[in-house]
Write a protein that holds these residues in place. Sequence first.
Motif, PDB file in Angstrom:
ATOM      1  N   ASP A   2      -3.067   2.266   1.007  1.00  0.00           N
ATOM      2  CA  ASP A   2      -2.308   1.424   0.005  1.00  0.00           C
ATOM      3  C   ASP A   2      -2.607   2.316  -1.568  1.00  0.00           C
ATOM      4  O   ASP A   2      -3.937   2.177  -1.986  1.00  0.00           O
ATOM      5  CB  ASP A   2      -2.894  -0.010  -0.074  1.00  0.00           C
ATOM      6  CG  ASP A   2      -2.688  -0.658   1.391  1.00  0.00           C
ATOM      7  OD1 ASP A   2      -1.634  -0.244   1.963  1.00  0.00           O
ATOM      8  OD2 ASP A   2      -3.451  -1.554   1.709  1.00  0.00           O
ATOM      9  N   SER A   4      -1.061   2.230  -5.365  1.00  0.00           N
ATOM     10  CA  SER A   4      -0.049   1.395  -6.389  1.00  0.00           C
ATOM     11  C   SER A   4       0.446   2.279  -7.425  1.00  0.00           C
ATOM     12  O   SER A   4       1.390   2.084  -8.160  1.00  0.00           O
ATOM     13  CB  SER A   4      -0.875   0.258  -7.064  1.00  0.00           C
ATOM     14  OG  SER A   4      -2.111   0.498  -7.437  1.00  0.00           O
ATOM     15  N   CYS A  46       8.719   3.752  -1.863  1.00  0.00           N
ATOM     16  CA  CYS A  46       7.468   3.226  -1.003  1.00  0.00           C
ATOM     17  C   CYS A  46       6.687   2.380  -1.980  1.00  0.00           C
ATOM     18  O   CYS A  46       5.540   1.675  -1.661  1.00  0.00           O
ATOM     19  CB  CYS A  46       6.595   4.475  -0.970  1.00  0.00           C
ATOM     20  SG  CYS A  46       7.350   5.781   0.300  1.00  0.00           S
ATOM     21  N   GLY A  47       7.124   1.819  -3.113  1.00  0.00           N
ATOM     22  CA  GLY A  47       6.482   0.824  -3.817  1.00  0.00           C
ATOM     23  C   GLY A  47       5.472   1.016  -4.783  1.00  0.00           C
ATOM     24  O   GLY A  47       4.595   0.271  -5.153  1.00  0.00           O
ATOM     25  N   VAL A  48       5.379   2.442  -5.277  1.00  0.00           N
ATOM     26  CA  VAL A  48       4.305   2.907  -6.308  1.00  0.00           C
ATOM     27  C   VAL A  48       4.898   2.981  -7.597  1.00  0.00           C
ATOM     28  O   VAL A  48       6.124   2.940  -7.846  1.00  0.00           O
ATOM     29  CB  VAL A  48       3.628   4.117  -5.916  1.00  0.00           C
ATOM     30  CG1 VAL A  48       2.712   3.904  -4.608  1.00  0.00           C
ATOM     31  CG2 VAL A  48       4.610   5.221  -5.754  1.00  0.00           C
ATOM     32  N   ARG A 207       1.265   9.583   3.708  1.00  0.00           N
ATOM     33  CA  ARG A 207       1.545   8.262   3.921  1.00  0.00           C
ATOM     34  C   ARG A 207       1.386   7.684   2.658  1.00  0.00           C
ATOM     35  O   ARG A 207       0.243   7.644   1.888  1.00  0.00           O
ATOM     36  CB  ARG A 207       0.614   7.797   5.158  1.00  0.00           C
ATOM     37  CG  ARG A 207       0.869   6.159   5.442  1.00  0.00           C
ATOM     38  CD  ARG A 207       0.354   5.653   6.367  1.00  0.00           C
ATOM     39  NE  ARG A 207       0.594   4.183   6.449  1.00  0.00           N
ATOM     40  CZ  ARG A 207      -0.077   3.422   7.162  1.00  0.00           C
ATOM     41  NH1 ARG A 207      -0.951   3.707   7.915  1.00  0.00           N
ATOM     42  NH2 ARG A 207       0.091   2.076   7.020  1.00  0.00           N
ATOM     43  N   VAL A 208       2.441   6.699   2.119  1.00  0.00           N
ATOM     44  CA  VAL A 208       2.474   6.087   1.006  1.00  0.00           C
ATOM     45  C   VAL A 208       2.977   4.621   1.463  1.00  0.00           C
ATOM     46  O   VAL A 208       3.847   4.365   1.675  1.00  0.00           O
ATOM     47  CB  VAL A 208       3.303   6.583  -0.272  1.00  0.00           C
ATOM     48  CG1 VAL A 208       3.317   5.779  -1.356  1.00  0.00           C
ATOM     49  CG2 VAL A 208       2.961   8.205  -0.419  1.00  0.00           C
ATOM     50  N   ASN A 209       1.753   3.727   1.589  1.00  0.00           N
ATOM     51  CA  ASN A 209       1.972   2.318   1.917  1.00  0.00           C
ATOM     52  C   ASN A 209       2.348   2.508   3.381  1.00  0.00           C
ATOM     53  O   ASN A 209       1.849   3.075   4.238  1.00  0.00           O
ATOM     54  CB  ASN A 209       2.572   1.524   1.012  1.00  0.00           C
ATOM     55  CG  ASN A 209       1.942   1.606  -0.483  1.00  0.00           C
ATOM     56  OD1 ASN A 209       0.673   1.742  -0.524  1.00  0.00           O
ATOM     57  ND2 ASN A 209       2.801   1.717  -1.575  1.00  0.00           N
ATOM     58  N   ASP A 210       3.680   1.847   3.656  1.00  0.00           N
ATOM     59  CA  ASP A 210       3.920   1.954   5.002  1.00  0.00           C
ATOM     60  C   ASP A 210       4.508   2.949   5.471  1.00  0.00           C
ATOM     61  O   ASP A 210       4.904   3.059   6.582  1.00  0.00           O
ATOM     62  CB  ASP A 210       4.945   0.589   5.326  1.00  0.00           C
ATOM     63  CG  ASP A 210       4.060  -0.627   4.905  1.00  0.00           C
ATOM     64  OD1 ASP A 210       3.040  -0.738   5.371  1.00  0.00           O
ATOM     65  OD2 ASP A 210       5.090  -1.683   4.702  1.00  0.00           O
ATOM     66  N   THR A 211       5.299   3.786   4.601  1.00  0.00           N
ATOM     67  CA  THR A 211       5.788   4.855   5.014  1.00  0.00           C
ATOM     68  C   THR A 211       5.371   6.373   4.895  1.00  0.00           C
ATOM     69  O   THR A 211       4.453   6.490   4.331  1.00  0.00           O
ATOM     70  CB  THR A 211       7.250   4.899   4.011  1.00  0.00           C
ATOM     71  OG1 THR A 211       7.826   3.744   3.804  1.00  0.00           O
ATOM     72  CG2 THR A 211       8.261   6.024   4.284  1.00  0.00           C
ATOM     73  N   TYR A 230       5.481   4.782  12.528  1.00  0.00           N
ATOM     74  CA  TYR A 230       5.647   4.938  10.887  1.00  0.00           C
ATOM     75  C   TYR A 230       7.155   5.190  10.658  1.00  0.00           C
ATOM     76  O   TYR A 230       7.724   6.326  11.135  1.00  0.00           O
ATOM     77  CB  TYR A 230       4.716   6.125  10.609  1.00  0.00           C
ATOM     78  CG  TYR A 230       3.198   6.007  10.882  1.00  0.00           C
ATOM     79  CD1 TYR A 230       2.531   5.163  10.000  1.00  0.00           C
ATOM     80  CD2 TYR A 230       2.830   6.771  11.846  1.00  0.00           C
ATOM     81  CE1 TYR A 230       1.209   4.995  10.428  1.00  0.00           C
ATOM     82  CE2 TYR A 230       1.485   6.551  12.229  1.00  0.00           C
ATOM     83  CZ  TYR A 230       0.634   5.722  11.361  1.00  0.00           C
ATOM     84  OH  TYR A 230      -0.608   5.469  11.863  1.00  0.00           O
ATOM     85  N   ARG A 253      -2.258  10.331  -5.746  1.00  0.00           N
ATOM     86  CA  ARG A 253      -1.801   8.874  -5.350  1.00  0.00           C
ATOM     87  C   ARG A 253      -3.081   8.031  -5.227  1.00  0.00           C
ATOM     88  O   ARG A 253      -4.123   8.590  -5.021  1.00  0.00           O
ATOM     89  CB  ARG A 253      -1.337   9.137  -3.830  1.00  0.00           C
ATOM     90  CG  ARG A 253      -0.071   9.970  -3.927  1.00  0.00           C
ATOM     91  CD  ARG A 253       0.350  10.409  -2.435  1.00  0.00           C
ATOM     92  NE  ARG A 253      -0.735  11.234  -1.760  1.00  0.00           N
ATOM     93  CZ  ARG A 253      -1.029  12.481  -1.973  1.00  0.00           C
ATOM     94  NH1 ARG A 253      -0.099  13.162  -2.806  1.00  0.00           N
ATOM     95  NH2 ARG A 253      -1.656  13.132  -1.478  1.00  0.00           N
TER      96      ARG A 253
END
Length: 254
Positions: A2, A4, A46-48, A207-211, A230, A253
Amino acid sequence: MDFSNVIVKTPGKSYTQGLTTSNLGTPDYEKTLNQHAEYVNALKRCGVEVTKLASSEDFPDSTFVEDNAVLTEEFAVITNPGATSRNQEKKLMDPIVRGFYQTIHYIEPPGTLDGGDVLQAEDQFYIGISDRTNEAGARQFKAIVEQFSYQATIVPLKTFFHLKTGVAYLGDNRMVVAGEFIDHPDFASYDKLVISNNERYAANCIRVNDTVIIPEGYPEAKHKIEAAGYPTIALDMSEFQKQDGGLSCLSLRF
Ligand code: CIR
């Protein structure tokens, strides 16, 4: 896995004159900028939160920010990059990392270490010894992380450029492995996604969060990663591959 935040750095015009062993030709600067912009877009998807540093013409390889630092949940390590032309990149990265971290450790000469030689899998670190990372640097890094109750294993490399050129951790006890890491005893306890030799560039995925972000053009690797559950985003990495770089090298990351 995970995250951010990520730190990236725009390639400068001097990027085309950077270090390489690949014999794939000189990068096209406009194409490099476009591929970098697509990389940033993928990370955002990916939400970061993306911190984008301005280019530094004095350091042609400095877009490969991963080599300048190792960032964990609790602390940061500013590295001592092993290539002479890249070594002072650490001076530029230090104040940036200070904006995010209070606890910062440093790899000191005669130790050298590139972040591309450090792989974290939960509370276990693997540290490659390569042309860039020497034994003194690897030992210093191991001593630092052991203070924080992590474990660290030193892995001398045979053929790969950096450790993470040939192995990626996806979470869930799962490693993507190629070449010398396929049967390596240090990775024997993981569930392995084995990448065949003709697709080995795809072993450097993130891998960055779910992706999982993967390089474009490696169908077998894409299929294996997706079959393991994935979702993937595939990116054209041609201009970075020309300079021995991959997906992990272009970001920090955390
Ligand atoms: C170099 O030789 O340092 C750059 N041209 C490529 C660095 C790639 N970084 C990485 O694998 N972590």
